[in-house]
Design a protein around this motif. Structure first.
Motif, PDB file in Angstrom:
ATOM      1  N   MET A 146       0.838  -1.196   0.000  1.00 41.35           N
ATOM      2  CA  MET A 146       0.000   0.000   0.000  1.00 41.35           C
ATOM      3  C   MET A 146       0.874   1.247   0.000  1.00 41.35           C
ATOM      4  SD  MET A 146      -2.841   1.317   2.826  1.00 41.35           S
ATOM      5  CE  MET A 146      -3.761  -0.237   2.750  1.00 41.35           C
ATOM      6  N   GLY A 147       0.562   2.179  -0.901  1.00 45.36           N
ATOM      7  CA  GLY A 147       1.221   3.475  -0.931  1.00 45.36           C
ATOM      8  C   GLY A 147       0.221   4.544  -0.526  1.00 45.36           C
ATOM      9  N   ILE A 148       0.641   5.484   0.328  1.00 42.69           N
ATOM     10  CA  ILE A 148      -0.270   6.507   0.849  1.00 42.69           C
ATOM     11  C   ILE A 148       0.360   7.885   0.671  1.00 42.69           C
ATOM     12  CG2 ILE A 148      -1.584   7.294   2.856  1.00 42.69           C
ATOM     13  CD1 ILE A 148      -1.027   4.444   4.064  1.00 42.69           C
ATOM     14  N   ASP A 149      -0.372   8.775   0.015  1.00 47.49           N
ATOM     15  CA  ASP A 149       0.029  10.173  -0.102  1.00 47.49           C
ATOM     16  C   ASP A 149      -1.116  11.014   0.443  1.00 47.49           C
ATOM     17  OD1 ASP A 149       2.040  12.174  -1.300  1.00 47.49           O
ATOM     18  OD2 ASP A 149       0.128  12.851  -2.125  1.00 47.49           O
ATOM     19  N   VAL A 168      -2.416  -6.826   3.042  1.00 48.52           N
ATOM     20  CA  VAL A 168      -1.242  -6.033   2.683  1.00 48.52           C
ATOM     21  C   VAL A 168      -0.065  -6.371   3.599  1.00 48.52           C
ATOM     22  CG1 VAL A 168      -0.322  -3.675   2.656  1.00 48.52           C
ATOM     23  CG2 VAL A 168      -2.580  -4.145   1.691  1.00 48.52           C
ATOM     24  N   SER A 169       1.108  -6.571   2.999  1.00 47.74           N
ATOM     25  CA  SER A 169       2.286  -6.933   3.775  1.00 47.74           C
ATOM     26  C   SER A 169       3.104  -5.719   4.193  1.00 47.74           C
ATOM     27  CB  SER A 169       3.177  -7.880   2.962  1.00 47.74           C
ATOM     28  OG  SER A 169       3.672  -7.218   1.810  1.00 47.74           O
ATOM     29  N   LYS A 170       2.979  -4.615   3.460  1.00 46.26           N
ATOM     30  CA  LYS A 170       3.744  -3.419   3.792  1.00 46.26           C
ATOM     31  C   LYS A 170       2.960  -2.189   3.377  1.00 46.26           C
ATOM     32  CE  LYS A 170       8.165  -3.502   3.409  1.00 46.26           C
ATOM     33  NZ  LYS A 170       9.580  -3.499   2.931  1.00 46.26           N
ATOM     34  N   MET A 171       2.997  -1.147   4.245  1.00 44.43           N
ATOM     35  CA  MET A 171       2.359   0.128   3.945  1.00 44.43           C
ATOM     36  C   MET A 171       3.407   1.227   4.057  1.00 44.43           C
ATOM     37  SD  MET A 171      -1.337  -0.246   5.902  1.00 44.43           S
ATOM     38  CE  MET A 171      -0.653  -0.587   7.538  1.00 44.43           C
ATOM     39  N   VAL A 172       3.469   2.088   3.052  1.00 47.28           N
ATOM     40  CA  VAL A 172       4.431   3.194   3.043  1.00 47.28           C
ATOM     41  C   VAL A 172       3.677   4.495   2.817  1.00 47.28           C
ATOM     42  CG1 VAL A 172       6.413   1.828   2.295  1.00 47.28           C
ATOM     43  CG2 VAL A 172       4.895   2.807   0.589  1.00 47.28           C
ATOM     44  N   MET A 173       4.179   5.568   3.452  1.00 49.77           N
ATOM     45  CA  MET A 173       3.443   6.827   3.447  1.00 49.77           C
ATOM     46  C   MET A 173       4.404   8.002   3.426  1.00 49.77           C
ATOM     47  SD  MET A 173       0.891   8.080   6.470  1.00 49.77           S
ATOM     48  CE  MET A 173       0.443   9.798   6.671  1.00 49.77           C
ATOM     49  N   ASP A 174       4.003   9.054   2.723  1.00 46.90           N
ATOM     50  CA  ASP A 174       4.764  10.295   2.722  1.00 46.90           C
ATOM     51  C   ASP A 174       4.614  10.954   4.092  1.00 46.90           C
ATOM     52  OD1 ASP A 174       5.955  12.720   2.327  1.00 46.90           O
ATOM     53  OD2 ASP A 174       4.492  13.467   0.880  1.00 46.90           O
ATOM     54  N   THR A 175       5.723  11.081   4.821  1.00 42.86           N
ATOM     55  CA  THR A 175       5.670  11.683   6.158  1.00 42.86           C
ATOM     56  C   THR A 175       6.293  13.072   6.191  1.00 42.86           C
ATOM     57  OG1 THR A 175       7.739  10.574   6.763  1.00 42.86           O
ATOM     58  CG2 THR A 175       5.676   9.443   7.309  1.00 42.86           C
ATOM     59  N   GLY A 176       6.435  13.693   5.027  1.00 47.69           N
ATOM     60  CA  GLY A 176       6.971  15.050   4.991  1.00 47.69           C
ATOM     61  C   GLY A 176       5.919  16.063   5.402  1.00 47.69           C
ATOM     62  N   PRO A 195       7.676   5.137   6.768  1.00 48.39           N
ATOM     63  CA  PRO A 195       7.859   6.387   6.019  1.00 48.39           C
ATOM     64  C   PRO A 195       8.350   6.077   4.602  1.00 48.39           C
ATOM     65  CG  PRO A 195       8.930   6.493   8.173  1.00 48.39           C
ATOM     66  CD  PRO A 195       8.545   5.060   7.952  1.00 48.39           C
ATOM     67  N   ALA A 196       7.763   6.728   3.619  1.00 50.23           N
ATOM     68  CA  ALA A 196       8.187   6.514   2.229  1.00 50.23           C
ATOM     69  C   ALA A 196       9.567   7.115   2.019  1.00 50.23           C
ATOM     70  CB  ALA A 196       7.179   7.154   1.277  1.00 50.23           C
ATOM     71  N   ASP A 197      10.376   6.429   1.246  1.00 44.32           N
ATOM     72  CA  ASP A 197      11.710   6.919   0.910  1.00 44.32           C
ATOM     73  C   ASP A 197      11.581   7.931  -0.230  1.00 44.32           C
ATOM     74  OD1 ASP A 197      14.332   7.368   0.364  1.00 44.32           O
ATOM     75  OD2 ASP A 197      14.868   5.282   0.010  1.00 44.32           O
ATOM     76  N   LYS A 198      11.842   9.221   0.072  1.00 47.81           N
ATOM     77  CA  LYS A 198      11.683  10.273  -0.930  1.00 47.81           C
ATOM     78  C   LYS A 198      13.018  10.796  -1.450  1.00 47.81           C
ATOM     79  CE  LYS A 198       8.452  13.285  -0.331  1.00 47.81           C
ATOM     80  NZ  LYS A 198       7.652  14.383   0.237  1.00 47.81           N
ATOM     81  N   VAL A 199      14.112  10.174  -1.018  1.00 46.10           N
ATOM     82  CA  VAL A 199      15.427  10.597  -1.471  1.00 46.10           C
ATOM     83  C   VAL A 199      15.605  10.247  -2.950  1.00 46.10           C
ATOM     84  CG1 VAL A 199      17.914  10.331  -1.112  1.00 46.10           C
ATOM     85  CG2 VAL A 199      16.355  10.315   0.846  1.00 46.10           C
ATOM     86  N   ARG A 200      16.211  11.132  -3.710  1.00 44.60           N
ATOM     87  CA  ARG A 200      16.508  10.908  -5.138  1.00 44.60           C
ATOM     88  C   ARG A 200      15.232  10.564  -5.912  1.00 44.60           C
ATOM     89  NH1 ARG A 200      20.989   6.487  -5.162  1.00 44.60           N
ATOM     90  NH2 ARG A 200      20.921   6.906  -7.400  1.00 44.60           N
ATOM     91  N   TYR A 210       5.780   5.724  -4.371  1.00 40.45           N
ATOM     92  CA  TYR A 210       6.223   5.278  -3.050  1.00 40.45           C
ATOM     93  C   TYR A 210       6.098   3.765  -2.916  1.00 40.45           C
ATOM     94  CZ  TYR A 210       5.502  10.247  -1.917  1.00 40.45           C
ATOM     95  OH  TYR A 210       5.531  11.619  -1.909  1.00 40.45           O
ATOM     96  N   ALA A 211       4.971   3.216  -3.359  1.00 43.85           N
ATOM     97  CA  ALA A 211       4.755   1.773  -3.236  1.00 43.85           C
ATOM     98  C   ALA A 211       5.655   0.998  -4.196  1.00 43.85           C
ATOM     99  CB  ALA A 211       3.289   1.435  -3.483  1.00 43.85           C
TER     100      ALA A 211
END
Length: 223
Positions: free
Chosen positions: A25-28, A78-86, A106-111, A171-172
């Motif tokens: 799951m990707g969350i924005d 769902v096995s993993k959930m990632v989210m924009d935490t900025g 937290p979603a990895d937003k680097v690069r 992100y996902a």
């Protein structure tokens, strides 16, 4: 365009091929923008990643958001959930964890630009699949680079159109391991030139191992 979706390469009818899948799951999140949640699926048996479901909601509170996340999590296992935490996302992330007991990474937003290009490689080769009538597919035809504000070493996405779902998918996608898939080797048919070559190589390897072992066994100084 920033995202290279093409319906001729990337469209699928929404039905997953018969494999065992891992769901991500990707969350924005937004408020003036929208909360965008996506479900991606990948399998060790295929190189493709599939956009299975997307949920886009404008101006909702944290409780309805948590309910959406829980419903989709339970629906797909769902096995993993990632989210924009900025920015505001950090506070929302903490609330979802403490009040609703949701474990979200937290979603990895680097690069980001580099990973957009990596995801574009999956779009150009048709390995990232999405329905052509999905919001993701439609938004991919609207998100553009801002060349006036970009430089040779840093590109900027234009503010003319913002897509929450494209960020959610990115992100996902970053935590999808579909790229690790190794196609199964198909054994050549008996009697064909390919079979003969494979047999010759196998016999040569067995003979080499045999004579190497014989030399070691007859060598008085070998351990």
């Amino acid at each position: 365009l920033v995202y290279q979706y093409n319906k001729e390469r990337c469209h699928y009818d929404g039905t997953l091929p018969a494999h065992d899948y891992v769901f991500i799951m990707g969350i924005d999140i937004g408020y003036n923008d929208a909360d965008a949640i996506c479900i991606l699926a990948y399998s060790e048996e295929t190189r493709s990643t599939y956009l299975v479901e997307e949920c886009i909601t404008v101006k909702q509170g944290i409780t309805p958001l948590a309910d959406q996340i829980k419903a989709l999590r339970d629906k797909y296992g769902v096995s993993k959930m990632v989210m924009d935490t900025g920015g505001l996302g950090k506070k929302v992330h903490e609330e979802l964890a403490s009040r609703f007991e949701l474990t979200i990474e937290p979603a990895d937003k680097v690069r980001k630009v580099e990973y957009i290009e990596l995801m574009n490689d999956d779009l150009r080769t048709g390995r990232l699949k999405a329905r052509s009538d999905s919001r993701f597919a439609q938004d991919c035809l609207k998100v553009e680079w801002d060349f006036e504000k970009s430089s040779p070493d840093k590109r900027k996405i234009s503010d003319r159109f913002h897509s929450d779902i494209c960020d959610s998918v990115l992100y996902a996608w970053r935590v999808s391991y579909a790229y690790m898939h190794t196609p199964k080797k198909i054994a050549p048919k008996w009697g064909t030139p390919a079979w003969v070559k494979e047999e010759e190589e196998r016999l040569e390897e067995e003979a080499l191992e045999y004579f190497t072992k014989q030399e070691q066994d007859n060598d008085p100084y070998s351990e």
